[in-house]
Write an enzyme that holds these catalytic residues in place. Structure first.
Site, PDB file in Angstrom:
ATOM      1  CG  ASP A   1     -25.685 -90.008-110.598  1.00 40.07           C
ATOM      2  OD1 ASP A   1     -26.157 -89.239-111.457  1.00 40.07           O
ATOM      3  OD2 ASP A   1     -24.699 -89.696-109.898  1.00 40.07           O
TER       4      ASP A   1
ATOM      5  CG  ASP B   1     -26.176 -86.137-109.584  1.00 37.79           C
ATOM      6  OD1 ASP B   1     -25.268 -86.757-109.017  1.00 37.79           O
ATOM      7  OD2 ASP B   1     -26.418 -86.249-110.811  1.00 37.79           O
TER       8      ASP B   1
ATOM      9  CG  ASP C   1     -23.891 -88.996-106.325  1.00 38.51           C
ATOM     10  OD1 ASP C   1     -23.676 -90.062-105.714  1.00 38.51           O
ATOM     11  OD2 ASP C   1     -23.297 -88.678-107.377  1.00 38.51           O
TER      12      ASP C   1
END
Ligand code: 8DG
Ligand code: MN
Ligand code: MN
Length: 392
Positions: free
Chosen positions: A204, A206, A316
């Site tokens: 992902d 962040d 995120d």
């Protein structure tokens, strides 16, 4: 008989936060094996065993060269009986029988596939497996009720399980930067997680968001999310508001869990593909993304369209007040084991409680302030370890 070339005995300190662990790993065969057993333990709700394997792998990651003989390992910390058995097995037989049998076990394979769905943890996967669901096809035909996160996770399964590249992370950084500065000029964003540690790929992307004036960051996340949504950049998002002050009732020194209480957003971005983009017009990523999103027609089944011009990426976002920024930055840079070891060091060696919000000294009964990561390491009596050397 002693071997003609004497291999040095390695020596490393026992907490990962006392060591420099770069991405250069000289013992990948051993660390891959131990990491797989760690993953299997974590997926089987055996966190204690999982941490033990993670710590053993981290010790081997920190070694300056490849292990040439078992005798070099004597005196190394965190290598328990079980981990040593795995290492010896690889040493003597070329592979660990436990690792090989785990890899091909139906249960492990099913746990991997099912927890590969965003929004599905080990507990849910275990329940489904007990109900006879082992793959995505069986899940889709099972009539199980999926929550919104899991539906999105299933819909974008292939994209989300394909590693995010550094270039994609940078493109998303530009988009988030634009969103943040549009809704609150002066607000700052910083790329955290694995990419801040120098990794070339991640699962992902962040980001940590803050504003240099305390209090200005309040309510920022919904505005950022609205901006991103209006521009068509979000396939899924779930925003959680800040609950740090409410949690003060839990008392200092007794954080309820490792989860922090920042305002945060777990999302799935719709990132326009960048392949036709030369390096020279990289400053125009956001413009091109906007155009691509406006032009795209939504097909019935988005993942199935063969030449769609975008991919789904997990992102995120976390918002921190500037007074907690250093703690948030340290807490969100990782690695997960490095973070865990920092907290363990703080508690057992220093009598302090470290979280992504603050550092509390249980002996002096007061919070220790810090405006940089360097100050936090100093409070903890640790040598500063830069992000690129926190890859434990
Ligand atoms: P990757 O995505 O490249 O695979 O690796 P990563 O970036 O190191 O892992 P990550 O799962 O994205 O986590 C990044 C950091 O964020 C890690 O240090 C742990 C931290 N983190 C969460 N959730 C939470 C949370 O709820 N509270 C706190 N304090 N930290 C968290 O992922
Ligand atoms: Mn990450
Ligand atoms: Mn993350």
């Amino acid at each position: 008989k002693p071997s003609p070339v004497k291999s040095a005995v390695f020596s490393v300190p026992s907490y990962a936060c006392q060591r420099r662990t770069t991405l250069e790993n000289h013992n990948t065969v051993l660390t891959d094996a131990l990491s797989l057993l760690a993953e299997n333990a974590e997926l089987s709700d055996e966190d204690g065993r999982g941490v033990a394997f993670r710590r053993a792998a981290a010790v081997l990651k920190a070694l300056p060269s490849a292990v040439m003989s078992i005798s070099q390992l004597s005196g190394l910390p965190c290598l328990g009986e079980h981990s040593l058995r795995v290492i010896k097995d690889i040493w003597e037989n070329g592979a660990s029988s436990e690792v090989e049998s785990t890899k091909v076990s139906e249960r492990f394979k099913a746990l991997k596939v099912l927890t590969g769905i965003f929004g599905v943890g080990a507990k849910t996967a275990d329940r489904w497996i007990r109900e006879g669901i082992h793959d995505l096809h069986q899940l889709q035909n099972s009539g199980q009720t999926l929550n919104r996160a899991q539906q999105a996770g299933l819909q974008h399964y292939d994209d989300i399980n394909q590693p995010v590249t550094k270039a994609e992370a940078c493109a998303i950084e530009e988009i988030v930067e634009k969103a943040v500065s549009s809704v609150l000029p002066g607000a700052q964003i910083i790329l955290t997680g694995g990419f801040r540690r120098g990794k070339q790929t991640g699962h992902d992307v962040d980001f940590l968001i803050t504003h240099p004036e305390e209090g200005r960051e309040v309510g920022l996340m919904p505005k950022v999310v609205s901006w991103l949504e209006a521009q068509g950049f979000l396939l899924y998002q779930k925003t959680t508001r800040n609950s740090y002050l409410e949690s003060k009732a839990d008392g200092p020194g007794r954080p309820p869990s490792n989860m922090d209480r920042f305002e945060r957003c777990l999302s799935i971005f719709k990132l326009p593909k960048m392949e036709k983009q030369g390096a020279k017009d990289s400053q125009n990523v956001t413009e091109n993304c906007l155009q691509a999103n406006q032009k795209s027609d939504e097909p019935e089944c988005p993942e199935a369209a063969p030449d769609r011009r975008w991919r789904a990426v997990r992102v995120d976002l976390v918002v921190s007040p500037i007074s907690q920024f250093a703690f948030a930055l340290l807490g969100w840079t990782g690695s997960k084991l490095f973070e865990r070891e920092l907290r363990r060091w703080a508690r057992y060696e220093k009598g302090m409680s470290l979280s992504s919000h603050a550092l509390y000294d249980n002996n002096q009964r007061k919070y220790l302030r810090a405006s940089s990561e360097e100050e936090i390491f100093a409070h903890l009596g640790l040598e500063f370890i830069p992000p690129s050397e926190r890859n434990a």
